[in-house]
Scaffold this active site. Structure first.
Site, short mmCIF file in Angstrom:
data_model
loop_
_atom_site.label_atom_id
_atom_site.label_comp_id
_atom_site.label_asym_id
_atom_site.label_seq_id
_atom_site.Cartn_x
_atom_site.Cartn_y
_atom_site.Cartn_z
NE ARG A 1 -8.16 -6.29 -20.26
CZ ARG A 1 -8.43 -5.21 -21.00
NH1 ARG A 1 -7.56 -4.31 -20.84
NH2 ARG A 1 -9.39 -4.93 -21.87
N PRO B 1 0.83 -1.09 -0.14
CG PRO B 1 -0.08 -1.17 1.95
CD PRO B 1 0.56 -1.95 1.37
CD GLU C 1 1.87 -4.16 10.64
OE1 GLU C 1 1.51 -2.95 10.08
OE2 GLU C 1 0.54 -4.56 10.88
CG ASP D 1 -9.33 -1.42 -22.31
OD1 ASP D 1 -10.45 -1.91 -22.07
OD2 ASP D 1 -8.47 -2.29 -22.18
CL1 6GU Z 1 -0.14 -3.79 -3.12
N1 6GU Z 1 -0.91 -4.13 -0.79
C1 6GU Z 1 -1.82 -4.36 0.37
N2 6GU Z 1 -1.49 -5.30 1.26
N3 6GU Z 1 -2.61 -3.51 0.42
C2 6GU Z 1 -2.96 -2.50 -0.59
C3 6GU Z 1 -2.32 -2.69 -1.65
C4 6GU Z 1 -1.19 -3.63 -2.01
N4 6GU Z 1 -2.52 -1.91 -2.68
C5 6GU Z 1 -3.61 -1.19 -1.89
N5 6GU Z 1 -3.78 -1.37 -0.66
#
Ligand code: 6GU
Length: 240
Positions: A160, A88, A115, A175
């Site tokens: 894709r 994230p 984590e 797209d």
């Molecule tokens: Cl790539 N991993 C995790 N654990 N949470 C996320 C993410 C990735 N992208 C958005 N939230």
């Protein structure tokens, strides 16, 4: 394209064998291999994580275990792979990144849990001559329990775009996010003409291709204004 995925939960990646991607694998366009990270754990409990330096909640995944797993995959490869670490806190994923990755020969996904993965793993492989590059990628502003679902999202968006994977190559050109104006796509309709009191817009039945294209563009623009005004803000020219 060769794709390796390393995860503590290999079954999470089972959908890679279904539908479009399953067929692409059968056709030999893509080869996906999923690996269980625990194969590279060495202690009696086969642990893959440890407490974080500096304190705080949760556990951090061990660079020892990840290093062994990734070195193993590199040793079995003929060319330098690109390492993708879903997190994230990474760079936002986009259609532009999907197109870039779709031209890679070999992608390796490192799925973290808890984590996250010890930060030195990304740093080490970034400076390794044996790897093409390392990218930390986020799929959006929310937190998932691990990298597996993000990996599914990223692989689907990438594969894709590989020539031959989609039946109709024009689908990719049309797209959302791929067109030069970058509008999101407007509404689509099929038979029947009337359904529960709702009619297909007249213009789509007119046979007037110019009018149809204009209508689709207007719809796409209206939808973009409503849901994604951020896509319409002009980027100011760089101040020198
Ligand atoms: Cl790539 N991993 C995790 N654990 N949470 C996320 C993410 C990735 N992208 C958005 N939230």
């Amino acid at each position: 394209m060769k794709v390796d995925v390393v995860s503590l939960f290999p079954a999470y990646l089972d959908p890679l064998n279904l539908s479009l991607l399953g067929k692409a694998q059968t056709q030999g366009l893509v080869q996906v291999q999923v690996h269980d990270l625990r194969n590279w754990a060495t202690d009696p409990h086969r642990s893959v994580d440890d407490t974080p330096y500096g304190g705080g909640p949760g556990m951090v995944m061990s660079p020892l275990v990840w290093g062994s797993a990734l070195d193993h995959i590199r040793e079995g490869a003929q060319t330098k792979p690109t390492l993708i670490i879903p997190t994230p806190s990474g760079e936002p994923f986009s259609q532009v990144l999907a197109a870039e990755f779709s031209r890679a020969e070999h992608l390796v996904f490192a799925c973290g849990r808890y984590e996250g993965i010890d930060s030195r793993v990304g740093v080490h492989y970034s400076s390794s001559e044996q790897w093409e590059k390392v990218r930390e990628i986020s799929i959006g502003d929310y937190v998932l329990a691990g990298g597996e679902v993000a990996t599914l999202v990223i692989i689907e968006a990438i594969t894709r775009l590989i020539p031959g994977v989609l039946g109709n190559p024009q689908s990719v050109v049309d797209d959302s996010f791929s067109r030069p104006d970058s509008f999101i796509e407007g509404p689509v309709y099929t038979k029947p003409l009337g359904w529960r009191g709702l009619e297909v817009p007249e213009v789509l039945r007119s046979g007037n291709h110019g009018a149809i294209e204009q209508w689709r563009q207007d719809q796409a623009q209206a939808r973009t204004r409503k849901y994604r005004p951020d896509l319409l803000t002009e980027i100011p020219p760089e101040q020198v």
